[in-house]
Design an enzyme around this catalytic site. Sequence first.
Site: not given
Length: 786
Positions: A209, A283
């Site tokens: 991220e 994820e």
Amino acid sequence: MKSSSAHRTLNPGDFTVRAIVKDIHGNDIFDRTMSLSQKDSFEFEIDNAYLWSAETPNLYQLVLCHGNEVILQKFGIIKTEIIDSVIHINGKPVKFKGVNRHDSHPELGHVTPPDHIKRDLILMKRHNINAIRTSHYPNDPRFLEYCNELGFYVIDEADLETHGVRHAGDFCMLSKDPSFAEAFLDRMQRMVERDKNNPCIVMWSLGNESGFGPNHRKMAEWTKSRDKSRLIHYEGAFNEEVLKADSDNSCLDVYSNMYASIDWLENTFLKMENEKRPHILCEYSHAMGNGPGDLKDYWDLIYKYPRLSGGFVWEWTDHGIKTQTPDGITYYAYGGDFNDEPNDGNFCIDGLVYPDRTPHTGLLELKNVIAPVRTEAVNLASGEFRITNLYDFIDLSHLCLNWVIEKNGIRIDSGTIYDLNIAPHQSEIIRIPYELPERSDGRYFIRIFYTLKEDTVWAKKGYEIAFAQFELPTGSVKKITVIAPPFVNISKNGKSVKITGRNFEYEFSLADGCFTRISSAGMELICGKPSFTVWRAPTDNDRNEKSNWIRNGYDRLKTHIYTVEIIKETENSVSFKTTYSMGAYSMKPVLKGTVIWTVYGSGDIFLDNAVEVREGLPFLPRYGLKLVMPKGSEYVEFFGYGPHESYIDKHRSTYKSRFATTVTEMHENYLYPQENGSHYGTEWALIANALGFGLLFIGMNEFSFNASHYTPENLTEAGHPHELTKLPETIVHIDYKMSGVGSNSCGPRLLPKYQLNEREFEFKLRIKPVFRHDIVIDDIIREQIE
């Protein structure tokens, strides 16, 4: 096969080194003394090498001796590649059954002692996990050593995250800033150089991220120039926001994203014309609190399409800090408990295990969903089953197939098949030697489970790896016709009706349209008035639905009674009809219903409830009957999915049988209190006191069942377990349906098929006071009362 070790650069100057290579059995296969300088290297060959994989963690040893100095380097031989858009290990297509893991300890923080690291990995191994993403930094180097030895595929992730710059207005501002290029590259280089000799690492990850830009491409380019044997991963390049700014992500070997919906994977990703890379869910299935509830749906899809290479559940452990209240109560604290600002509240209490590594029921669910053996019924009448080996490299000869047949939850037959030699990715039809009963005198289920034949380094002989259950086709169970005793005495007293019969006494309110008293053999069996309810204590995965539920008043519904009347009265029965609505103040009703309560001379109470839900509302958390039973109503017995909690989308780790437990034991003590302990697919449930007097609930259809010492309101209001007040009474929920739990705290919305979104339904239930020591429940549930 021939293979070479990695080259090792030694210290400056000329010196003599003895190099010894030992095979996986400890035998010397290379032994040479050499005179080397700083820039020298040496090579050796291994014939017919034993390859390393998560299932076969074969390790060789390189021993370097110089004077009194000895260096030991364990290494494995593994080939990771992409063939026809599918990730292959050693030439075989693999699925990553993974989790995200942090270095985390409930008392020591990020300091993780070796035994703690190993405990994590042994637990993972016991629950069929074969892959780990080191979110979001390289873990303690001992972690990789243990992964090499125990067998795990690892995505090693660089210590890079710039999540916070999104608030400054440009998620990619650092990844495209040349002044940060050296810092980006440094973090990648240090990780690769430290960890490059570990065979468990199958992918290098550029971080997490952090937007995407030229700095990431430099990381990838350097890594490929240093190590061509592994794949390059980075999820951030495929974020929609990022793709608009920089779509050149060709330096990445896999397409990776987080929490993609099942629909997107099948109908968008797999249909992208210019995208041929394999897919990784780095994820998915957010395991926060009571969840995840969508695992089976993901894995059905992953097995269906070879390009879908698996995923990594978020995440392994609850990150609670062990602490104490001022009066000495130990609990696990989370964001905000230390007056810390800013904080994410309990959002880091999001794992498959508690901080002390006690498994959540979500970990048990994951274990069976990703199990390496699949069992399918071919012909239940003749005992034929298709057994599929989902391992990639080993056959099933290390497992036993055990089977148990139960009648109405009681074991009546069992056996073991020791000879399983099914090759990887292959299936075989096996016949289990049982015979169907001649009479339809009960419900028959077979449970097939696979156990280890011998001890391993991570589990003992007899440890269960996987199971499956099937109902045998014995036909419908014949009903027993029972004529209710021909007497029911009814006396009306103003706004209530007293009904008495053999050994029971009930009172029914003509104002409230429900029972106010249920007594049998002089024992009071309810406290207050039963009611219908839709509210559940929101789970962590309900957090995105919770506001919609509250906006529509689900948390504060009141029942409004329109009419109550006696519609039928005979010598052995009486029926009441109640029309009602449920709504919040100053709002339209959420639902309207018509319920008929019938009492027979046998003491049986029959409920028939027709419900209409208003259009345009969000799905209901639950709908069912709530009642309170007196102090001491602690014994529980039920026939449904157990032994632990189960939900419509989270019951693959449970099986249908007859279970005995207690109300206290049914409670799942999540660190953030929420809905817990329900049982999906229940057919009957008994709650009784120590003497054995209680209520038997029998569904006309399967129902969801819960018994607790906490009300949904108690659980909703509390932020920690020590803030709950345990009630002496027992709160019983018999639900027509309970919506699923999903993983919507971070993942996609709960799938429609798991939502209670019906606009019309009928809820039927039979309630019978019983003395459990003097009844045969199997006979009672077969009764057909006239």
